[in-house]
Design a protein around this motif. Structure first.
Motif, PDB file in Angstrom:
ATOM      1  N   VAL A 122      72.085 -74.537  49.222  1.00 10.09           N
ATOM      2  CA  VAL A 122      71.166 -73.315  49.003  1.00 10.09           C
ATOM      3  C   VAL A 122      69.625 -73.774  49.145  1.00 10.09           C
ATOM      4  CG1 VAL A 122      71.719 -73.660  46.517  1.00 10.09           C
ATOM      5  CG2 VAL A 122      70.668 -71.246  47.513  1.00 10.09           C
ATOM      6  N   ALA A 123      69.024 -72.886  49.978  1.00  9.11           N
ATOM      7  CA  ALA A 123      67.459 -73.410  50.028  1.00  9.11           C
ATOM      8  C   ALA A 123      67.004 -71.980  49.064  1.00  9.11           C
ATOM      9  CB  ALA A 123      66.861 -72.845  51.233  1.00  9.11           C
ATOM     10  N   THR A 124      65.896 -72.174  48.115  1.00  5.98           N
ATOM     11  CA  THR A 124      65.462 -71.251  47.259  1.00  5.98           C
ATOM     12  C   THR A 124      64.193 -71.758  46.663  1.00  5.98           C
ATOM     13  OG1 THR A 124      66.018 -70.039  45.411  1.00  5.98           O
ATOM     14  CG2 THR A 124      66.730 -72.412  45.242  1.00  5.98           C
ATOM     15  N   HIS A 125      63.589 -70.607  46.304  1.00  6.79           N
ATOM     16  CA  HIS A 125      62.262 -70.601  45.376  1.00  6.79           C
ATOM     17  C   HIS A 125      62.555 -70.650  44.012  1.00  6.79           C
ATOM     18  CE1 HIS A 125      60.227 -69.909  49.496  1.00  6.79           C
ATOM     19  NE2 HIS A 125      59.269 -70.822  49.084  1.00  6.79           N
ATOM     20  N   SER A 126      63.783 -69.992  43.814  1.00  8.67           N
ATOM     21  CA  SER A 126      64.147 -69.299  42.361  1.00  8.67           C
ATOM     22  C   SER A 126      64.323 -70.635  41.484  1.00  8.67           C
ATOM     23  CB  SER A 126      65.284 -68.442  42.588  1.00  8.67           C
ATOM     24  OG  SER A 126      66.021 -68.275  41.258  1.00  8.67           O
ATOM     25  N   ALA A 127      63.681 -70.519  40.190  1.00 11.87           N
ATOM     26  CA  ALA A 127      63.959 -71.575  39.475  1.00 11.87           C
ATOM     27  C   ALA A 127      65.434 -71.383  38.647  1.00 11.87           C
ATOM     28  CB  ALA A 127      62.891 -71.615  38.315  1.00 11.87           C
ATOM     29  N   ALA A 128      65.738 -70.012  38.314  1.00 13.91           N
ATOM     30  CA  ALA A 128      66.877 -70.095  37.942  1.00 13.91           C
ATOM     31  C   ALA A 128      68.140 -70.503  38.725  1.00 13.91           C
ATOM     32  CB  ALA A 128      67.050 -68.487  37.740  1.00 13.91           C
ATOM     33  N   LEU A 129      68.104 -70.080  40.095  1.00 17.00           N
ATOM     34  CA  LEU A 129      69.284 -70.657  40.989  1.00 17.00           C
ATOM     35  C   LEU A 129      69.097 -72.175  41.159  1.00 17.00           C
ATOM     36  CD1 LEU A 129      71.201 -69.653  42.838  1.00 17.00           C
ATOM     37  CD2 LEU A 129      69.567 -69.606  44.754  1.00 17.00           C
ATOM     38  N   ALA A 130      67.762 -72.819  41.022  1.00 14.17           N
ATOM     39  CA  ALA A 130      67.793 -74.376  41.259  1.00 14.17           C
ATOM     40  C   ALA A 130      68.376 -74.772  39.935  1.00 14.17           C
ATOM     41  CB  ALA A 130      66.214 -74.705  41.493  1.00 14.17           C
ATOM     42  N   ARG A 131      68.076 -74.282  38.816  1.00 10.73           N
ATOM     43  CA  ARG A 131      68.868 -74.913  37.653  1.00 10.73           C
ATOM     44  C   ARG A 131      70.242 -74.978  37.391  1.00 10.73           C
ATOM     45  NH1 ARG A 131      64.275 -71.953  35.087  1.00 10.73           N
ATOM     46  NH2 ARG A 131      65.716 -70.427  34.513  1.00 10.73           N
ATOM     47  N   SER A 132      70.791 -73.799  38.249  1.00 10.64           N
ATOM     48  CA  SER A 132      72.177 -73.755  38.311  1.00 10.64           C
ATOM     49  C   SER A 132      72.952 -74.752  39.491  1.00 10.64           C
ATOM     50  CB  SER A 132      72.869 -72.498  38.613  1.00 10.64           C
ATOM     51  OG  SER A 132      72.427 -72.091  39.989  1.00 10.64           O
ATOM     52  N   ALA A 133      71.968 -75.495  40.040  1.00 12.00           N
ATOM     53  CA  ALA A 133      72.875 -76.367  41.050  1.00 12.00           C
ATOM     54  C   ALA A 133      72.980 -77.597  40.242  1.00 12.00           C
ATOM     55  CB  ALA A 133      71.880 -76.557  42.181  1.00 12.00           C
ATOM     56  N   ASP A 134      73.791 -78.594  41.010  1.00 12.25           N
ATOM     57  CA  ASP A 134      74.165 -80.040  40.437  1.00 12.25           C
ATOM     58  C   ASP A 134      72.987 -80.809  41.013  1.00 12.25           C
ATOM     59  OD1 ASP A 134      76.741 -79.166  39.579  1.00 12.25           O
ATOM     60  OD2 ASP A 134      77.407 -79.407  41.471  1.00 12.25           O
ATOM     61  N   THR A 135      72.415 -80.686  42.056  1.00 13.19           N
ATOM     62  CA  THR A 135      71.452 -81.577  42.443  1.00 13.19           C
ATOM     63  C   THR A 135      70.469 -80.722  43.283  1.00 13.19           C
ATOM     64  OG1 THR A 135      73.000 -83.105  43.108  1.00 13.19           O
ATOM     65  CG2 THR A 135      70.799 -83.588  44.044  1.00 13.19           C
ATOM     66  N   VAL A 136      68.971 -81.178  42.961  1.00 16.63           N
ATOM     67  CA  VAL A 136      67.997 -80.534  43.548  1.00 16.63           C
ATOM     68  C   VAL A 136      67.139 -81.472  44.504  1.00 16.63           C
ATOM     69  CG1 VAL A 136      65.751 -79.419  43.181  1.00 16.63           C
ATOM     70  CG2 VAL A 136      67.597 -78.752  41.577  1.00 16.63           C
ATOM     71  N   LEU A 137      66.909 -80.997  45.865  1.00 11.39           N
ATOM     72  CA  LEU A 137      66.213 -81.833  46.780  1.00 11.39           C
ATOM     73  C   LEU A 137      64.643 -80.979  47.122  1.00 11.39           C
ATOM     74  CD1 LEU A 137      69.053 -82.407  49.531  1.00 11.39           C
ATOM     75  CD2 LEU A 137      68.359 -83.959  47.382  1.00 11.39           C
TER      76      LEU A 137
END
Length: 571
Positions: free
Chosen positions: A540-555
């Motif tokens: 998932v590509a996102t600007h959302s901090a909430a969505l990024a926090r729900s991911a296993d890995t952030v690139l």
């Protein structure tokens, strides 16, 4: 000599393809031609009645009878109905031809399975919108005219010969000058069509390139030169269009001179015969009705010639459009055929491996993504973060198989082996959800049209839509308006999630799925996504901090490369 032979072969191929393109609309266009012939016949009846009534009123001083008036107005009414029928069936034929060409173009131009190469967007848009119309317009005009013109002209000629054969001879002699004019119209039209297509292509390319590189142009201060370039391209298109109009006016003027000369000679002969100054021994006696009828039929006789001259202009425009459309179809359909032969089915969790992946847009040497190497673990959530314009969406399209890397490889890995990305093998959810003016159930079934009611209901539950559907008066049968009217943006996104769930793919690629949502709606969409993708691989590509926090890995991506990788920290 060889070059001339190649040019002749190419020209013959263009004409053959153009003729084949008319097949879908052939039946309605033949009906239109029949209507045009009936229009001619009924008009001849109408003018005959008018001439007879004029003879009676002006010579015999008799009032027109009901029969005569009935023939006059009845002929006019039937001629009008035939004109309406011809126009109606021409429109149907035109629509069928354009729809058939657009269907092939759209089916070929949209990425599918193994075809990930990017076609020229400016040419694709020009071909799909304008050039397709050029071909359909030509056939809608030329096919009925080609079929009806000989019959109509023979009818008018025979009627004229029956009432005043000298007038028919004048028409025949004048006809011998028309082919020269038609040849002139064809030569001028070809020059204008080729120039017009070249300038349209140039303007389309400049506009598209400007939109694509607007941010870059702004950052380097090149907006003013690009504005001048756009103005110059538009000016050249305007000049070319006006030149084409002048050519058409010139050929039309020559045609008008011939027709006017013929009408003038006929009018002079008829007038002098009625006054008794001209007498041809073998000719029938000139009466007001026969002279008036011959004079009224004279412009009708030349009308098909006018239409054929106009058809020369549309024909050359259509022939100029053929190479662009054929090239796009050949490239797209050949690649599409390859994809249809080799689209594998994914089984089990999917890992995504990118090895030294670089991508540049067509006609650009500046990479959008540059040398990316990474592995996305099966069944994991990976968020790609970064400011707008750094290549997030492009990277997603490479992972999904919508584009092919300029350099490097992208592989999907399952328990059964490795395979290149192919559309149809993953689910894509973007910022804009396409919702049709149909029922909620039908909109969800876009993911799999053959799905049963129970499967749709499971998808609804997985997407967190059950409460939304429950409060609607008709449930899943509730009809949505244009663009999804009747649902909020967040609810529309959850329909996209249900649609993706129904397609039952192991890889989900999401481009800003929570964009423009308030925090509550965003939280509901994130929950729905996690519920629907259990055990599946999600990128998932996102600007959302909430969505990024729900991911296993952030690139984190910047400048087209991965700058940092970290494990997400739960909220």
């Amino acid at each position: 000599m060889a070059e001339q032979g190649d040019a002749a072969t190419l020209s013959e191929h263009r004409r053959s393809w153009l003729a084949t393109a008319a097949v879908p609309g052939r039946t309605p266009l033949r009906i239109a031609a029949t209507c045009q012939v009936f229009e001619t016949m009924f008009t001849v009846v109408q003018w005959s009645a008018l001439a007879w009534i004029a003879q009676g009123v002006l010579v015999r001083r008799a009032q027109p009878t009901l029969v005569e008036l009935g023939v006059l107005f009845g002929g006019g009414f039937l001629a009008g109905m035939a004109t309406w029928g011809a126009a109606r069936f021409q429109a149907i034929g035109r629509q069928r031809i354009a729809r058939a060409i657009r269907h092939r173009l759209v089916a070929g131009l949209l990425p599918s399975r193994e075809r990930r190469g990017e076609l020229d967007a400016a040419q694709a848009a020009l071909a799909t919108i304008e050039l397709t119309d050029d071909i359909a317009d030509h056939h809608a005009q030329a096919v009925p005219q080609r079929l009806s013109a000989p019959v109509s002209m023979v009818v008018i000629f025979l009627v004229t010969a029956a009432v005043q054969w000298p007038a028919a001879v004048i028409l025949l002699v004048s006809s011998l000058l028309i082919p020269l004019n038609l040849r002139l119209a064809g030569v001028l039209a070809k020059e204008g069509a080729d120039e017009g297509l070249a300038t349209s292509n140039r303007l389309g390319a400049v506009v598209l390139d400007s939109f694509r590189g607007l941010r870059t142009l702004q950052s380097i201060g090149a907006l003013e030169p690009r504005r001048d370039e756009l103005a110059g391209a538009a000016g050249r298109l305007n000049a070319t269009t006006m030149a084409t109009v002048r050519r058409a006016f010139l050929s039309g003027s020559v045609m008008d001179v011939v027709i006017t000369f013929s009408i003038a000679v006929n009018a002079t002969y008829i007038g002098l015969s009625l006054l008794g100054y001209v007498r041809l021994g073998a000719a029938p006696a000139m009466t007001l009705s026969s002279g008036l009828l011959a004079l009224l039929l004279c412009p009708m006789y030349f009308q098909p010639f006018r239409a054929m001259a106009a058809a020369y202009h549309t024909r050359e425009r259509a022939l100029a459009a053929v190479p662009t459309i054929v090239a796009l179809l050949s490239e797209a359909e050949a690649a599409q055929g390859v994809g249809e032969r080799s689209a594998p089915q994914l089984a089990g969790p999917v890992a995504v491996v990118l090895e030294d992946v670089t991508y540049c847009f067509r006609d650009s040497e500046e990479p959008v993504v540059n040398g990316i190497a990474m592995t996305i673990e099966p069944g994991s959530w990976t968020a790609i973060a970064g400011p707008s314009g750094v290549g997030k969406t492009t990277l997603l399209s490479l992972i999904a198989g919508a584009r092919e890397p300029t350099k490097g490889t992208v592989q999907w890995i399952t328990a059964t082996g490795r395979t290149p990305p192919h559309l149809g093998g993953c689910s894509w959810i973007g910022q804009q959800t396409v919702l049709l003016p149909a029922s909620i159930s039908d909109n969800i079934r876009i993911g799999r049209p053959t799905a049963g009611q129970a499967e749709v209901e499971r998808a609804v539950a997985a997407a967190g839509l059950a409460d939304v559907v429950a409060r609607l008066p008709e449930g899943l049968d509730t009809q949505l308006g244009e663009g999804g009217t009747g649902l909020s943006t967040g609810e529309g996104r959850r329909i996209a999630i249900a649609r993706a769930f129904l397609s039952d793919t192991e890889l989900w690629v999401l481009d800003e799925p929570t964009a423009h949502l308030d925090p509550d709606a965003e939280a509901r969409v994130i929950d729905a996504l996690h519920q629907a993708t259990q055990g599946r691989t999600v990128v998932v590509a996102t600007h959302s901090a909430a969505l990024a926090r729900s991911a296993d890995t952030v690139l984190n991506i910047a400048g087209g490369t991965i700058r940092a990788t970290r494990r997400a920290i739960p909220a």
